[in-house]
Scaffold this active site. Structure first.
Site, PDB file in Angstrom:
ATOM      1  CB  CYS A 129      -0.911  -0.239   1.388  1.00 56.26           C
ATOM      2  SG  CYS A 129      -2.069   1.439   1.340  1.00 56.26           S
ATOM      3  CB  CYS A 156      -1.447   3.839   7.991  1.00 56.84           C
ATOM      4  SG  CYS A 156      -2.494   4.623   6.858  1.00 56.84           S
ATOM      5  CB  CYS A 177      -0.995  -0.318   8.203  1.00 57.88           C
ATOM      6  SG  CYS A 177      -1.866  -1.735   7.137  1.00 57.88           S
ATOM      7  CB  CYS A 195     -16.004  -6.678   6.328  1.00 57.26           C
ATOM      8  SG  CYS A 195     -17.327  -6.204   7.486  1.00 57.26           S
ATOM      9  CB  CYS A 203     -19.104  -4.201   5.045  1.00 55.44           C
ATOM     10  SG  CYS A 203     -17.919  -2.910   5.938  1.00 55.44           S
ATOM     11  CB  CYS A 230     -18.487   0.568   9.089  1.00 57.96           C
ATOM     12  SG  CYS A 230     -17.190  -0.314  10.042  1.00 57.96           S
ATOM     13  NE  ARG A 237     -18.049  -4.830  13.503  1.00 59.99           N
ATOM     14  CZ  ARG A 237     -18.274  -4.023  12.533  1.00 59.99           C
ATOM     15  NH1 ARG A 237     -17.205  -3.508  11.858  1.00 59.99           N
ATOM     16  NH2 ARG A 237     -19.264  -4.103  11.786  1.00 59.99           N
TER      17      ARG A 237
HETATM   18  N1  SAM Z   1      -6.727   0.633   3.077  1.00 58.48           N
HETATM   19  C1  SAM Z   1      -7.993   1.222   3.365  1.00 58.48           C
HETATM   20  C2  SAM Z   1      -7.889   2.107   4.284  1.00 58.48           C
HETATM   21  O1  SAM Z   1      -7.050   2.229   5.222  1.00 58.48           O
HETATM   22  O2  SAM Z   1      -8.525   3.073   4.265  1.00 58.48           O
HETATM   23  C3  SAM Z   1      -8.901  -0.180   4.094  1.00 58.48           C
HETATM   24  C4  SAM Z   1      -8.001  -1.117   5.019  1.00 58.48           C
HETATM   25  S1  SAM Z   1      -7.520  -0.745   6.550  1.00 58.48           S
HETATM   26  C5  SAM Z   1      -6.427  -1.963   6.774  1.00 58.48           C
HETATM   27  C6  SAM Z   1      -8.760  -0.436   7.379  1.00 58.48           C
HETATM   28  C7  SAM Z   1      -8.523  -0.236   9.023  1.00 58.48           C
HETATM   29  O3  SAM Z   1      -7.920  -0.987   9.828  1.00 58.48           O
HETATM   30  C8  SAM Z   1      -7.584   1.103   9.144  1.00 58.48           C
HETATM   31  O4  SAM Z   1      -8.118   2.096   9.030  1.00 58.48           O
HETATM   32  C9  SAM Z   1      -7.171   0.594  10.693  1.00 58.48           C
HETATM   33  O5  SAM Z   1      -8.189   1.634  11.513  1.00 58.48           O
HETATM   34  C10 SAM Z   1      -7.274  -0.649  10.927  1.00 58.48           C
HETATM   35  N2  SAM Z   1      -6.200  -1.329  11.371  1.00 58.48           N
HETATM   36  C11 SAM Z   1      -5.261  -1.556  10.367  1.00 58.48           C
HETATM   37  N3  SAM Z   1      -4.053  -2.172  10.908  1.00 58.48           N
HETATM   38  C12 SAM Z   1      -4.371  -2.145  12.291  1.00 58.48           C
HETATM   39  C13 SAM Z   1      -3.638  -2.807  13.215  1.00 58.48           C
HETATM   40  N4  SAM Z   1      -2.450  -3.159  13.095  1.00 58.48           N
HETATM   41  N5  SAM Z   1      -4.238  -2.648  14.459  1.00 58.48           N
HETATM   42  C14 SAM Z   1      -5.449  -2.175  14.620  1.00 58.48           C
HETATM   43  N6  SAM Z   1      -6.171  -1.819  13.596  1.00 58.48           N
HETATM   44  C15 SAM Z   1      -5.586  -1.795  12.385  1.00 58.48           C
HETATM   45 FE1  SF4 Z   2      -2.931   1.157   3.293  1.00 56.97          FE
HETATM   46 FE2  SF4 Z   2      -2.817   0.097   5.621  1.00 56.97          FE
HETATM   47 FE3  SF4 Z   2      -3.230   2.700   5.659  1.00 56.97          FE
HETATM   48 FE4  SF4 Z   2      -5.069   1.028   4.651  1.00 56.97          FE
HETATM   49  S1  SF4 Z   2      -4.217   1.142   6.864  1.00 56.97           S
HETATM   50  S2  SF4 Z   2      -4.305   2.938   3.748  1.00 56.97           S
HETATM   51  S3  SF4 Z   2      -3.902  -0.630   3.940  1.00 56.97           S
HETATM   52  S4  SF4 Z   2      -1.407   1.502   4.901  1.00 56.97           S
END
Ligand code: SAM
Ligand code: SF4
Ligand code: DTB
Length: 369
Positions: free
Chosen positions: A61, A65, A68, A105, A136, A196, A268
């Site tokens: 990606c 973040c 992630c 989802c 979702c 959500c 949730r």
């Molecule tokens: N890439 C898209 C986005 O970020 O909008 C969708 C997938 S992203 C993995 C969805 C959500 O999962 C993130 O916004 C975050 O809140 C949650 N998430 C991701 N990694 C996580 C982690 N290590 N621990 C807890 N929540 C996590």
């Molecule tokens: Fe990409 Fe992870 Fe951020 Fe979603 S949460 S935008 S998958 S880096």
């Protein structure tokens, strides 16, 4: 119906940070009592909605973040995967349905979907929906056209989290702004989909940040129908891999305050349940959580085994909320029946008299009664 009898009319969108911080500072028992009281006015206290997640496109990606596993900015050792074939997604949805999930989802590690991806995801929505499940997706940022196309394909919910407070946000993500997220949420709402939207706790934020996140959510023009509260799953290789553990009571308090601020929403208990014992999860349900991710996998990390969750539900006398119970009209009827029932029944279910615990995952979840 007068305004005081109408729960929707009583929803507030003008919470101040002071009021929310005051809720956080209540004695724990007072906060829990207030949250459970609100919960019982709007929801069946012994029903929990269950959703199953599938990563339809994994890793690489472009976003940064810091929590992630899928960000291309960090070396987390994750194996990348291209967009899954439609048939594979539908097969996974069927399995989730057989195990009792009412919502499926689908998540993709994108900043936003590309034009050439859209026909595939739209077809996934149509085919999963035709199984009789709620759908979702979480695909990153959406413009108005993309949101409308997903809504037209029949997508019920779009997940897009604010993640944290506006003040803490820049130390977590720099490749998209808080306003970008709010814009996507407004495009999703305008297209007529349910939202959500929630966040992650345990990313080194303060209690004021947690209050700030909840204030943003509660003061949206409409409360999100689902509010996922994730506990950070620490991922080796990400900048947050070694952040201090969150105090469990701070997590439970946040669930309780979310319940009070957004009485009708499904709150949730999301990522991080593997790191929680049964007693902590039970406290989260008592604080007003009424939805979970169900199934051994979240997107790239593990989740409690489905059979463990069913055992916990049985120990607590909790039933999985069936699909019919999640529409507004059905919910209203169920609530009226539940309120009637509470007038005559004991305040608490005798879990010892609930269905006996089963070691196996039931083919379908027990029917509501
Ligand atoms: N890439 C898209 C986005 O970020 O909008 C969708 C997938 S992203 C993995 C969805 C959500 O999962 C993130 O916004 C975050 O809140 C949650 N998430 C991701 N990694 C996580 C982690 N290590 N621990 C807890 N929540 C996590
Ligand atoms: Fe990409 Fe992870 Fe951020 Fe979603 S949460 S935008 S998958 S880096
Ligand atoms: C949300 O708030 N939590 C889910 C879902 N929305 C997409 C994702 C949790 C991801 C946990 C880390 C992982 O498995 O990669």
């Amino acid at each position: 119906m007068t305004a005081s009898q109408n729960p929707v009319a009583n929803l507030r969108h003008d919470w101040t940070i002071k009021e929310i911080e005051a809720l956080f500072q209540l004695p724990f028992n007072d906060l829990m009592f207030q949250a459970q009281t609100v919960h019982r006015q709007h929801h069946d206290p012994n029903a929990v909605q269950i959703s199953t997640l599938l990563s339809i496109k994994t890793g690489a990606c472009p976003e940064d973040c810091k929590y992630c596993s899928q960000s291309g900015h960090y070396n987390t050792g994750l194996e990348k995967e291209k967009l899954l074939e439609i048939q594979k997604v539908v097969t996974e949805a069927k399995i989730a349905k057989e195990k009792g999930a009412s919502r499926f989802c689908m998540g993709a590690a994108w900043r936003s979907p590309r034009d050439k991806d859209m026909p595939y995801v739209l077809e996934m929505v149509k085919q999963v929906k035709s199984l009789g499940m709620e759908t979702c997706m979480t695909l990153g940022m959406l413009d108005k056209g993309q949101a409308q196309a997903l809504a037209d394909a029949g997508l019920d919910y779009y997940n897009h989290n604010l993640d944290t407070s506006p003040e803490h946000y820049n130390s977590i993500i720099t490749t998209r702004t808080y306003q970008d997220r709010l814009d996507t949420l407004s495009n999703v709402r305008e297209a007529g989909m349910k939202i959500c939207c929630g966040g992650i706790l345990g990313m080194g934020e303060t209690q004021r940040d947690r209050a700030g996140l909840l204030m943003q959510l509660a003061n949206l023009p409409d409360h999100p129908e689902s509010v996922p509260i994730n506990m950070l799953v620490k991922i080796e290789g990400t900048p947050l891999a070694n952040v201090d553990d969150l105090e469990p009571f701070d997590f439970i308090r946040t669930i309780a305050v979310a319940r009070i601020l957004m009485p009708k929403s499904f709150v949730r208990l999301s990522a991080g349940r593997e790191q929680m014992n049964e007693q902590m999860q039970a406290m989260c349900f008592l604080a007003g959580a009424n939805s979970i991710f169900y199934g051994e996998r979240l997107l790239t990390t593990s989740n409690p085994e489905a059979s463990k969750d069913m055992q916990l539900f049985n120990k607590l006398g909790i039933r999985p909320l069936e699909l019919g119970g999640t529409t507004d009209e059905a919910m209203e009827e169920e609530l009226l029946a539940a309120v009637e029932h509470q007038k005559t029944a004991h305040l608490f279910v005798d879990a010892a008299r609930a269905k006996p615990a089963t070691a196996e995952v039931p083919a379908a979840c027990p029917k509501r009664h």
